[in-house]
Design a protein around this motif. Structure first.
Motif, PDB file in Angstrom:
ATOM      1  N   ARG A 236       3.705  -6.646  -2.799  1.00 25.02           N
ATOM      2  CA  ARG A 236       3.329  -5.707  -4.478  1.00 25.02           C
ATOM      3  C   ARG A 236       1.849  -5.329  -4.095  1.00 25.02           C
ATOM      4  O   ARG A 236       1.111  -4.271  -3.609  1.00 25.02           O
ATOM      5  CB  ARG A 236       3.689  -5.812  -5.563  1.00 25.02           C
ATOM      6  CG  ARG A 236       4.748  -6.321  -5.677  1.00 25.02           C
ATOM      7  CD  ARG A 236       6.335  -5.120  -5.542  1.00 25.02           C
ATOM      8  NE  ARG A 236       7.555  -5.894  -5.295  1.00 25.02           N
ATOM      9  CZ  ARG A 236       8.839  -5.494  -5.432  1.00 25.02           C
ATOM     10  NH1 ARG A 236       8.610  -3.259  -5.077  1.00 25.02           N
ATOM     11  NH2 ARG A 236       9.804  -5.126  -5.710  1.00 25.02           N
ATOM     12  N   GLN A 237       1.024  -5.190  -5.150  1.00 27.84           N
ATOM     13  CA  GLN A 237      -0.160  -5.645  -5.092  1.00 27.84           C
ATOM     14  C   GLN A 237      -1.057  -5.660  -3.865  1.00 27.84           C
ATOM     15  O   GLN A 237      -2.102  -6.269  -3.970  1.00 27.84           O
ATOM     16  CB  GLN A 237      -1.074  -5.539  -6.545  1.00 27.84           C
ATOM     17  CG  GLN A 237      -0.932  -4.259  -7.672  1.00 27.84           C
ATOM     18  CD  GLN A 237       0.171  -4.111  -8.157  1.00 27.84           C
ATOM     19  OE1 GLN A 237       1.198  -5.924  -8.207  1.00 27.84           O
ATOM     20  NE2 GLN A 237       1.487  -3.441  -8.330  1.00 27.84           N
ATOM     21  N   ALA A 238      -0.464  -5.724  -2.417  1.00 29.60           N
ATOM     22  CA  ALA A 238      -1.351  -5.877  -1.313  1.00 29.60           C
ATOM     23  C   ALA A 238      -2.455  -5.419  -1.104  1.00 29.60           C
ATOM     24  O   ALA A 238      -2.920  -6.026  -0.166  1.00 29.60           O
ATOM     25  CB  ALA A 238      -0.244  -6.352  -0.137  1.00 29.60           C
ATOM     26  N   GLY A 239      -2.808  -4.744  -1.879  1.00 25.72           N
ATOM     27  CA  GLY A 239      -4.677  -4.207  -1.708  1.00 25.72           C
ATOM     28  C   GLY A 239      -5.632  -5.371  -1.554  1.00 25.72           C
ATOM     29  O   GLY A 239      -6.823  -4.574  -0.987  1.00 25.72           O
ATOM     30  N   ILE A 240      -4.534  -6.125  -2.310  1.00 21.75           N
ATOM     31  CA  ILE A 240      -5.567  -7.573  -2.500  1.00 21.75           C
ATOM     32  C   ILE A 240      -6.019  -8.304  -0.896  1.00 21.75           C
ATOM     33  O   ILE A 240      -7.010  -8.466  -0.756  1.00 21.75           O
ATOM     34  CB  ILE A 240      -5.897  -8.521  -3.763  1.00 21.75           C
ATOM     35  CG1 ILE A 240      -4.469  -9.120  -3.350  1.00 21.75           C
ATOM     36  CG2 ILE A 240      -5.665  -8.058  -4.580  1.00 21.75           C
ATOM     37  CD1 ILE A 240      -4.453 -10.275  -4.030  1.00 21.75           C
ATOM     38  N   ILE A 241      -5.171  -7.938  -0.140  1.00 23.55           N
ATOM     39  CA  ILE A 241      -5.245  -8.300   1.373  1.00 23.55           C
ATOM     40  C   ILE A 241      -5.443  -7.501   2.427  1.00 23.55           C
ATOM     41  O   ILE A 241      -6.992  -7.614   2.720  1.00 23.55           O
ATOM     42  CB  ILE A 241      -3.550  -8.716   1.554  1.00 23.55           C
ATOM     43  CG1 ILE A 241      -3.128  -9.741   0.984  1.00 23.55           C
ATOM     44  CG2 ILE A 241      -3.145  -9.116   3.060  1.00 23.55           C
ATOM     45  CD1 ILE A 241      -2.095 -10.163   0.695  1.00 23.55           C
ATOM     46  N   ALA A 242      -5.477  -5.808   1.642  1.00 21.40           N
ATOM     47  CA  ALA A 242      -5.495  -5.393   2.966  1.00 21.40           C
ATOM     48  C   ALA A 242      -7.324  -4.953   2.162  1.00 21.40           C
ATOM     49  O   ALA A 242      -8.190  -4.529   3.546  1.00 21.40           O
ATOM     50  CB  ALA A 242      -5.461  -4.004   2.422  1.00 21.40           C
TER      51      ALA A 242
END
Ligand SMILES: Cc1ncc(COP(=O)(O)O)c(C=O)c1O
Length: 353
Positions: A236-242
């Protein structure tokens, strides 16, 4: 790292995110990536595709998931996959290649990790009712179990020629492909241009906390996105990984050179220790493999004594120790590690000292 701290040479996966990465995580613009709405993920995927000279990319949770998604997206169940006998996919990925992807791995031996195109050619048997359909050839660059060895653009091209001649696809497990590019002093596109698709890891020498990226044609990545979903990897909010991944691509590649210099320094130091042997030709990137059979002691004892002396390492095979340099390992740590190994060798095999 203070003098009291342990010198952890088990893997480059132990790297912690930089302060800048942590800040980027805190401020990342987020959305639901299963809906394709996470702007930070989209940006990382666009950057990765451009850097690799391919059409599209997909963020996944790990190198193992990247390989599995790629295997499944490149093949159909029951097909045959040619790979190097020491490949990570064959050794360390819990047999997912067969258990989940339903493929028959066809391992070929090589001295340093680069498949011989003649062996590949010979392994592709004619289409026959008795044989599984060959579908895919895999290369690994750098090659982990061979000690971080580099496969050159020419070697990849030679395999690609065989693949094309037989209508097979070529995939690269490029978990550490930037280490290869830095060691060869070439743009990474030189290493990707002859493969159909590949993956690389953010969470190894590039210092990210999580993540790998699969790269290839738009069509392949669309398929991979669906395969990732069936494997439970839709995030889902994978921006924290990206977010840290973007910093990794912008800022963490060139410094790999430092890790390579430290690995060589470490190897040269270890090579002088009685009872231990190192093949310096194999030390091409950030890994050092050395043989401790000359000490005549059990591997477990060697590793535990080393740990007592403040240095962590892993065994790669019987009597073969692996050490990996990474961000956080400086020249002083390399010197301390060499001294620790020497002390342990002298302690365990005093007759050699
Ligand atoms: C060559 C290679 N491929 C794949 C992987 C798997 O990556 P992960 O540990 O993120 O699953 C590794 C991990 O060390 C690796 O060295």
């Amino acid at each position: 790292m203070s003098t009291k701290e342990v010198i952890d040479l088990r893997s480059d996966t132990v790297t912690l995110p930089t302060e800048e990465m942590l800040e980027a995580i805190r401020h990342a613009e987020l959305g639901d990536d299963v809906f394709g709405e996470d702007p930070t993920v989209n940006r990382l995927e666009e950057m990765a595709a451009a850097k690799m000279g391919k059409e599209a990319a997909l963020l996944v949770t790990s190198g193992t998931q990247a390989n599995l998604v790629s295997l499944m997206s490149n093949t159909r169940r029951g097909e045959l996959v040619i790979l190097e006998a020491e490949a990570h996919m064959y050794w360390y990925e819990v047999g997912g290649i067969s258990a989940i992807a339903g493929l028959l791995p066809w391992p070929l031996k090589s001295p340093l990790g680069a498949l011989d195109p003649r062996d590949v050619e010979a392994a592709i048997r004619p289409r026959n009712i008795h044989f599984p359909e060959p579908a895919l050839i895999c290369v690994e660059n750098t090659h982990n179990r061979h000690g971080g060895t580099v496969i050159t653009p020419n070697q990849i091209k030679a395999i690609s020629d065989v693949a094309k001649a037989h209508g097979l696809k070529l995939y690269m497990d490029g978990a550490r492909v930037f280490n290869a590019a830095v060691a060869l002093k070439v743009d990474v596109k030189e290493l990707t241009k002859h493969v159909d698709n590949l993956m690389f890891c953010l969470s190894k020498g590039l210092s990210c906390p999580v993540g790998s990226v699969v790269v290839g044609t738009r069509e392949f990545i669309d398929k991979a996105r669906k395969t990732r979903k069936v494997l439970g990897g839709g995030m889902r909010q994978a921006g924290i990984i990206a977010a840290p991944g973007i910093i990794a691509l912008e800022k963490m590649i060139d410094r790999l050179e430092e890790d390579h210099r430290n690995a060589r320094r470490l190897a040269v130091g270890i090579a002088k220790i009685e009872g231990i042997s190192v093949n310096l030709d194999v030390v091409q990137t950030n890994m050092v493999l050395f043989d401790v059979s000359g000490l005549g002691v059990a591997d477990e004892l060697f590793l535990s004594e080393l740990k007592e002396n403040g240095v962590l390492a892993l065994m790669n095979a019987k009597n073969k120790v692996r050490m990996v340099t990474h961000r956080g390992i400086e020249e002083e740590h390399v010197e301390k590690a060499i001294t620790a190994i020497e002390n342990v060798a002298n302690e365990l095999s005093p007759s050699l000292a």
